[in-house]
Write a protein that holds these residues in place. Structure first.
Motif, PDB file in Angstrom:
ATOM      1  N   HIS A  81       0.844  -1.199   0.000  1.00  0.00           N
ATOM      2  CA  HIS A  81       0.000   0.000   0.000  1.00  0.00           C
ATOM      3  C   HIS A  81       0.874   1.242   0.000  1.00  0.00           C
ATOM      4  O   HIS A  81       1.962   1.251   0.602  1.00  0.00           O
ATOM      5  N   THR A  92       1.150  -0.679   4.444  1.00  0.00           N
ATOM      6  CA  THR A  92       1.723   0.524   3.830  1.00  0.00           C
ATOM      7  C   THR A  92       3.234   0.420   3.816  1.00  0.00           C
ATOM      8  O   THR A  92       3.857   0.100   4.839  1.00  0.00           O
ATOM      9  N   GLU A 124      -2.477  -0.672  -3.875  1.00  0.00           N
ATOM     10  CA  GLU A 124      -3.427   0.436  -3.789  1.00  0.00           C
ATOM     11  C   GLU A 124      -2.764   1.689  -3.215  1.00  0.00           C
ATOM     12  O   GLU A 124      -1.754   1.598  -2.501  1.00  0.00           O
TER      13      GLU A 124
END
Length: 390
Positions: free
Chosen positions: A102, A147, A127
Motif C-alpha cells: 500500500h 503501507t 493500492e
C-alpha cells in the motif's frame, strides 16, 4: 569527490578518470559493451567481485558520472539513471513494492504518476491512499499494516503547493515507511529532501537539470540498500539512460546553479507582475508572501523555483484567448527550459484526470503554468502583458 566541496565545484569537477588521451572534458562513451582481459576477469566481473563496466544497460562511464554528481548534490549514498523521469518513478516503485502493498501519497502529483497509482499498480493489487496538500494532519490515519511507501512531490505540479518535508519525514520514520520525494521542480540546488528524512529522491532530468529542452532522462538517488534493489530491477528490465543523454546531462549540471539562480530571479519578478495584474485572479509562487505555504517554502528551499501558476479571470475562455495571444513564449508541455513555456494543465499535462480530480488539486479550467526561462525578464513580462490584455 569529497562532500565538503561546494555545490558548483562538485557539479564541475566530479568527473570520470581521464583516458590515455588526457582529455580535459569527459568524452562520450558510445559503446554497448566492454571487453575483459581473460576468462577469470570476465567471471569475476559478472559475479560483481570487481566494480567495472560490463554492459551499458547496467552501467556506462557517462551514466556513472551523471549519477555520481546527483548523488553528491543530494547528499545521497547511491543512485541509478533512467531513460525518463517516469521510468525512474515506475522502476523505483516496482522494485520496492510487492503485490498487496500500500502507498500513501499526496493527491497533488504529476498526471502520469497519478495514472500509475490508479490504473497500473492496482493490476498487482497495490493500492494508493491520497491526502490533499492541506491535509497532512490525516496522513497517519491513512497508514495501514501493509503501507510501505510515503510519496510526495514538492513543489507540486502544476499548482506549486509546498509540503513540509520535515513533518512528513518524521511521520515516515515513525511508521518505518520508505519516504520518497519527487524533487524535480526544486532541483538539488534549491532543496535537499534527504536532509529532512527522505530515503529516496527522484528527478525528471528532462526539466531543469537539462535546462535546454534537448534530452530525456530520470534519476533516483538515496539509501544504498534501496538503490541496490532498484538497480537490480532496472538491470533486468532495461529502462537505462543512454550514454549520450547522460553525457549531455552531466554537462548541463556544470551550469545548473547559475541557471537556476537566474530562472528564480526572473520567476519572482514575473509572479510579482502577475499579482498586480487586473486580469489575474490568483498567483501562486513559493516565494511570494501571499503563497499559503510561504513560510514552509522559505524554511526548506533556497529559492522559489522557476514555475509560476496563475488563474486568469474568465476561466476556460479567457485562458484559451491568453494562450492564443502569446507571441514570444512557447506553448509546450515541457518545463525548465531556457525558453519561457506557457502550459494549460487541464487540457494537457493533467488532461486525463477528471474535472473533479483536477479541482481537488487546484487545477481549474483557467489555471496557467508558466515555466519562466532565461530571456530578459522585461521581454517575458511584455509578452504576458500583451497576451492578457489583447
Amino acid at each position: 569527490m569529497s562532500n565538503n566541496k561546494h555545490f558548483e565545484t562538485q557539479a564541475i569537477r566530479n568527473q570520470t578518470e581521464r583516458t590515455q588521451y588526457s582529455e580535459h572534458s569527459t568524452p562520450l562513451f558510445v559503446t554497448s559493451s566492454f571487453v575483459f582481459d581473460d576468462a577469470e576477469d570476465m567471471r569475476a566481473s559478472f559475479a560483481e567481485e570487481k566494480q567495472r563496466n560490463l554492459y551499458s544497460r547496467f552501467t556506462n562511464p557517462n551514466t556513472t558520472e551523471f549519477v555520481d554528481k546527483i548523488v553528491a548534490m543530494e547528499g545521497a549514498e547511491a543512485g541509478y539513471a533512467f531513460a525518463t523521469g517516469m521510468s525512474a518513478i515506475f522502476s523505483s516503485f516496482a522494485a520496492l513494492l510487492n503485490a498487496g502493498d500500500h502507498i500513501v501519497s499526496c493527491r497533488s502529483v504529476f498526471g502520469s504518476t497519478h495514472s500509475m497509482f490508479t490504473k497500473y499498480l492496482p493490476k498487482w493489487n497495490i493500492e494508493t491512499s491520497y491526502f490533499k496538500v492541506d491535509e497532512v494532519d490525516i496522513v497517519e490515519s491513512l497508514i495501514q499494516e501493509n503501507t510501505k511507501i510515503l510519496y510526495i512531490e514538492t513543489p507540486t505540479n502544476p499548482a506549486v503547493d509546498i509540503l513540509d518535508l520535515e513533518v512528513i519525514g518524521n511521520i515516515a520514520k515513525k511508521h518505518n515507511l520508505i519516504f520518497i520525494v519527487d524533487n524535480c521542480f526544486a532541483t538539488p540546488y534549491i532543496q535537499e529532501p534527504i536532509k529532512f528524512g527522505a530515503d529516496l529522491v527522484i528527478h525528471s532530468a528532462t526539466k531543469l537539470i537539462d535546462g535546454q529542452g534537448r534530452v530525456l532522462g530520470g534519476v533516483t538517488v538515496g539509501k544504498s540498500d534501496l538503490i541496490r534493489e532498484i538497480y537490480l530491477f532496472a538491470r533486468n528490465t532495461g529502462p537505462a539512460m543512454s550514454p549520450f543523454n547522460a553525457w549531455v546531462l552531466s554537462k548541463s549540471l556544470e551550469t545548473l546553479a547559475i541557471r537556476v539562480e537566474k530562472h528564480c530571479e526572473n520567476a519572482l519578478k514575473v509572479a510579482q507582475f502577475l499579482e498586480e495584474h487586473k486580469q489575474v485572479e490568483l498567483v501562486k509562487y513559493p516565494f511570494l508572501k501571499s503563497h499559503p505555504q510561504y513560510h514552509t517554502a522559505k524554511q526548506q528551499m533556497k529559492l522559489g523555483g522557476n514555475i509560476v501558476a496563475f488563474e486568469i479571470k474568465g476561466g476556460l475562455v479567457s485562458g484559451r484567448k491568453f494562450l492564443n495571444n502569446i507571441k514570444m513564449c512557447s506553448l509546450s508541455a515541457n518545463l525548465g527550459d531556457t525558453r519561457t513555456i506557457v502550459t494549460h494543465p487541464s487540457s494537457t499535462t493533467h488532461g486525463r484526470l477528471s474535472e473533479e480530480e483536477r479541482l481537488e488539486v487546484g487545477i481549474t479550467n483557467g489555471l496557467v503554468r508558466v515555466s519562466v526561462g532565461l530571456e530578459n525578464v522585461e521581454d517575458i513580462i511584455n509578452d504576458l502583458q500583451q497576451a492578457l490584455t489583447a
